[in-house]
Design an enzyme around this catalytic site. Structure first.
Site, PDB file in Angstrom:
ATOM      1  N   THR A 117       0.814  -1.207   0.000  1.00 23.57           N
ATOM      2  CA  THR A 117       0.000   0.000   0.000  1.00 23.57           C
ATOM      3  C   THR A 117       0.848   1.259   0.000  1.00 23.57           C
ATOM      4  OG1 THR A 117      -1.562   1.283   1.345  1.00 23.57           O
ATOM      5  CG2 THR A 117      -0.108  -0.186   2.529  1.00 23.57           C
ATOM      6  N   TYR A 141      -1.938   0.527   9.950  1.00 24.29           N
ATOM      7  CA  TYR A 141      -2.137  -0.185   8.683  1.00 24.29           C
ATOM      8  C   TYR A 141      -0.873  -0.120   7.833  1.00 24.29           C
ATOM      9  CZ  TYR A 141      -3.653  -0.981   3.880  1.00 24.29           C
ATOM     10  OH  TYR A 141      -3.743  -1.431   2.590  1.00 24.29           O
TER      11      TYR A 141
END
Length: 329
Positions: A117, A141
């Site tokens: 990501t 995250y």
């Protein structure tokens, strides 16, 4: 050679399964269905419901199906949730990925394509963001994904393993043939939420933050169409099978749209207005995240086919409108 796809019943994973089938590849899916749907997979695809951290299960699947490549999508992905539940995110995204990599190496997997990501960059010092910018994630995250990148690189140095890390920017849209799309009802993806609001499935849409240092005060994001992203995975697989080396690549178009620009596009495509509620910034949201996207073109020869925000929104709206009629079990 069969490809094992973890999280293959989810949004991006199901598009990878379709791309593999379209290319005549053999595929097997492992998914715990925590956010995915078995019905999202074509009926001919072998499916195992289970945990990626179950090393015995992973090794049995690899042996029985003769898998030599792994495309790893299974993860938790909601930034605010990661702030509220960091240990849950480190468990799902880091600890379980470590167990998966160990099982894969032990079973003879030779290639891993990892779903990472742009959140690993945090609040980037440069925009567009190049791959060689030192990672500095600002939420659990992003940190959980970066830790898995490190583990994968270390495992590759120690074992007969090569990998491609793909750092996604904002994934959106649906399969142009209408075979798959974002199906999680309460997904936080902006375009998903906006199309649901346009269809009356949500009372209103919240816009988090209007005071960012951007032209209209809302966050800027680089939206990549999901089938283009699946194509990037296919090209990464071919690269590894040809003997190519380890790579870390951005997946984006190199152009950003603000939240308000996206919402205007949803209004235009849907022909419907819908209420917006302005809310404070969310913790962990950077102002501008746009990819420098030259490396993936140079290294893999990747050329996007769906680089158009209006087309992406139209795909998402068509999928959302058809979704209630699908067999959601």
């Amino acid at each position: 050679m069969t490809v094992l796809v973890t999280g293959g019943a989810g949004y991006i994973g199901s598009h990878m399964v379709l791309a593999l089938l379209d290319a005549g590849e053999e595929v097997v899916v492992l998914d715990d269905l925590s956010t995915g749907f078995h019905w999202a997979l074509p009926p001919e695809v072998p499916f195992v419901r289970g945990d990626i951290a179950d090393k015995a299960l992973v090794q049995r699947i690899v042996r029985e199906h003769g898998a030599r490549s792994l495309a790893h999508f299974a993860a938790k992905i909601v930034v605010p949730d990661s702030v509220a539940d960091p240990l849950g995110y480190y468990l799902s995204n880091t600890v379980k990925s470590r167990a998966l990599i160990e099982a894969a190496v032990g079973a003879g997997i030779e290639h891993i394509i990892f779903s990472s990501t742009a959140a690993v960059y945090g609040e980037p010092a440069r925009v567009p963001v190049p791959e060689d910018l030192p990672p500095d994630p600002i939420n659990p995250y992003g940190r959980s994904k970066l830790m898995t990148e490190w583990m994968l690189a270390d495992a590759a140095r120690a074992h007969n393993l090569r990998y491609v890390v793909l750092r996604y920017f904002n994934v959106a849209g649906a399969d142009p043939r209408g075979r798959s799309g974002q199906s999680t009802h309460n997904a936080t993806h902006l375009i998903k939420a906006a199309t649901q609001t346009a269809l009356g499935q949500r009372r209103h849409l919240e816009v988090f933050g209007t005071d960012y240092p951007t032209p209209d005060g809302t966050c800027l994001r680089d939206y990549i169409q999901v089938s283009d992203l699946a194509d990037a995975h296919m090209m990464a697989l071919r690269h590894l099978r040809r003997g190519g080396g380890n790579l870390t690549l951005n997946c984006g178009y190199g152009r950003g749209f603000s939240v308000l620009e996206v919402l205007d596009t949803v209004r235009q495509i849907s022909g419907r207005d819908f209420p917006i509620v302005f809310a404070p910034r969310r913790v962990g949201d950077p102002a501008r995240v746009i990819a420098e996207a030259d490396r993936i073109r140079d290294e893999l020869g990747w050329q996007p086919k769906h680089d158009d925000l209006r087309a992406i929104v139209a795909q998402a709206f068509a999928w959302e409108r058809a979704l209630p009629h699908r067999n959601q079990i």
